[in-house]
Enzyme design. Sequence first.
Site, mmCIF file in Angstrom:
data_model
loop_
_atom_site.group_PDB
_atom_site.id
_atom_site.type_symbol
_atom_site.label_atom_id
_atom_site.label_comp_id
_atom_site.label_asym_id
_atom_site.label_seq_id
_atom_site.Cartn_x
_atom_site.Cartn_y
_atom_site.Cartn_z
ATOM 1 N N ASN A 15 38.609 53.339 41.571
ATOM 2 C CA ASN A 15 37.180 53.627 41.654
ATOM 3 C C ASN A 15 36.332 52.597 40.911
ATOM 4 O O ASN A 15 35.136 52.446 41.188
ATOM 5 C CB ASN A 15 36.887 55.025 41.090
ATOM 6 N N HIS A 16 36.925 51.848 39.986
ATOM 7 C CA HIS A 16 36.161 50.843 39.251
ATOM 8 C C HIS A 16 36.098 49.509 39.981
ATOM 9 O O HIS A 16 35.184 48.717 39.713
ATOM 10 C CB HIS A 16 36.762 50.637 37.856
ATOM 11 N N ASP B 297 42.237 49.990 39.631
ATOM 12 C CA ASP B 297 41.421 49.677 38.460
ATOM 13 C C ASP B 297 41.988 48.494 37.683
ATOM 14 O O ASP B 297 42.126 48.533 36.446
ATOM 15 C CB ASP B 297 41.271 50.893 37.541
ATOM 16 N N HIS C 261 44.623 56.319 38.006
ATOM 17 C CA HIS C 261 43.339 56.912 37.639
ATOM 18 C C HIS C 261 43.399 57.760 36.356
ATOM 19 O O HIS C 261 42.483 57.696 35.546
ATOM 20 C CB HIS C 261 42.756 57.747 38.783
ATOM 21 N N HIS D 205 45.147 56.531 43.811
ATOM 22 C CA HIS D 205 44.261 56.456 42.644
ATOM 23 C C HIS D 205 43.215 57.558 42.770
ATOM 24 O O HIS D 205 42.138 57.348 43.320
ATOM 25 C CB HIS D 205 43.587 55.081 42.584
ATOM 26 N N ASP E 189 45.555 50.993 35.916
ATOM 27 C CA ASP E 189 44.337 51.098 35.106
ATOM 28 C C ASP E 189 44.322 50.066 33.987
ATOM 29 O O ASP E 189 44.231 50.387 32.801
ATOM 30 C CB ASP E 189 44.205 52.514 34.553
ATOM 31 N N HIS F 256 44.370 58.439 32.704
ATOM 32 C CA HIS F 256 44.641 57.458 31.655
ATOM 33 C C HIS F 256 45.714 57.873 30.662
ATOM 34 O O HIS F 256 46.217 57.021 29.920
ATOM 35 C CB HIS F 256 43.348 57.119 30.904
ATOM 36 N N HIS G 270 41.906 47.726 33.667
ATOM 37 C CA HIS G 270 40.490 47.670 33.258
ATOM 38 C C HIS G 270 40.146 46.344 32.590
ATOM 39 O O HIS G 270 39.567 46.308 31.495
ATOM 40 C CB HIS G 270 40.143 48.841 32.340
#
Length: 614
Positions: A126-127, A62, A242, A214, A22, A244, A24
Amino acid sequence: MVQNESETWSSEDTLRVLIASDIHLGYLENDAVRGEDSFIAFEEVLSLAVQYDVDFILLGGDLFDHAKPSPSCMYKCTEIIRKYCFGDKPIGVELLSDQLQNFSRVINYEDPNLNISYPILSIHGNHDDPVGQGSISSLDILSITGLVNYFGKWSDYTQVRVSPVLMQKGETKVSLYGLSHLKDQRLSRLFGEKKVEMDLLEDNNDWFNILVLHQNRADRGHSNYIPESVLPKFLDLVIWGHEHDSQVFAIKDIKRENENFCVVQPGSTVATSLAAGEALPKHCVLLQLHKKEYILTPLPLKTVRPFIFKTVVLSEENLGEDNIKENERVQSFLKGKVEEAIEEANKIRSGDPKQPKLPLVRLSVFYEHEGQDFNRIRFGQNFNGMVANPNDILIMKREKKIREHKEKEEVEEVDMGRAAVEANDVESLLRTYYAAVPPEKRLAVLSVRAITEAVRDFTLKRDDGVFRRVLEGHRRRCVDFLLESTAETEDEVKQQIRLCKESLDATDEEQLKGIIEKAASRPKVVVESDESEPELEQSTESGRGRGRGTRGRAARGRGRGRGRAAAVEPPSPSPERRTPRRSAAQKTTMWLQNLTAERSSRRRRDSSEIEISD
């Protein structure tokens, strides 16, 4: 402090892996204060891989915050990976499985055109899941350029079969299973139907089995998370992306027979929501593996922006009895709490020169009555230049006491401000909203499920055409449903529309998506309304008709330069025989247009009445 390997572990047989999740990249990249946070943390993760001289880097999804990263985001990502992962250091890990099956191409460190020192292996989350034509993910772009080795991608959502990536270093053998993000409801159903298979090796006892996935790990409702109990027992280690909040602990162990696997939850490297879980210290993880023995070591990230989260219940605080207004006393009290949080953030600073200076501060405040509420944006302006998030320091929630719950009616108005806070994602918030609106304002044609999924695809996948497809698909489906009926009156049309919506709501998720896509992809069929029907014969018979006689049409045609209405002779005076089906279609088209206009007007009037407090 990293725990050293046992004296009996030889370096030639010890596999070292840096684990993170993650990242991001690109989160709030246009924010003047927080725009670089995700890139700074990612650079630290890769620098730790170099520092501990790992064999490869494993990411749990992610990597990007959006499915379609901006050119600037892709440029910075490429720059950081090339800086830390490219080089002449030899790779000591041998890949034994079929590379084309695992990665759809040759792994980058075996590509003769590339020099890779620290390979990155990653699933998608998912992102950054595949989107658009060809279902291309941002990770596909990094993979084809040789920057990342992308595995665990699925195209068949009816059944999942995972083949492991087989790697060996000396006498240490690893079978790595990758399960990229699938919708939790879908994956939960597949697990329940025994349609998720993981290929087990014949000599499995010689291999250390790792699964990286994830998905939701915390219980977020029935079928909206993946319980650990459904995962295969032969696994030795599960890396869970996933979620955080970082939940990693120093472990030195070996899995014993009939014991469950160990779960590593690295958490995110950047705070993407101002929630309590994001305020926990951020980590990546160093895995040292020798045959079946392993050591897990959390590595704290020192370049993460400090974040302090506090909960304040005003009924439990002494606000004093001054003569000033109560909300002013509350503001003065909360200003003191924010100043305390800023001081606390300064104390936990790592001292790393790259760590951002301004901290994140969030106070979750429960108040008793409206007299204690105030303008939060104006309050935050007092801390400009002191915190990184002055506009959302406070989140105010009405305190609900037990006696108030008992006195309330069975149908309780939903506090959308609180729902916005408690919602895990935008889809949950929309479902809560549509369930709370009065019956007369609820959707008459559109399926709530389809709308929430469209919002998800628009926000995460940047699918700009999703709303057009969903709206057009629903409209055509509704018209088809009405044409198949014999409804003629307005009440009958409303009844059929209600039945149409109920049938869509009861349809399986995959079938619903297929119905909408099929309806939206059909070529448009123009249904002529009464205005396009030859009405000249009616005006001839009645002298006036509906105010659209020969004289009016001829004048209108000349005035706009259109001579067809005046030049063409009226057809046979015998009236057209209309079937109930055609009549229903004409009435339906006009009725839907009026309904759409009425609802659009109503939404414009109601939008000013909906206020979601932060």
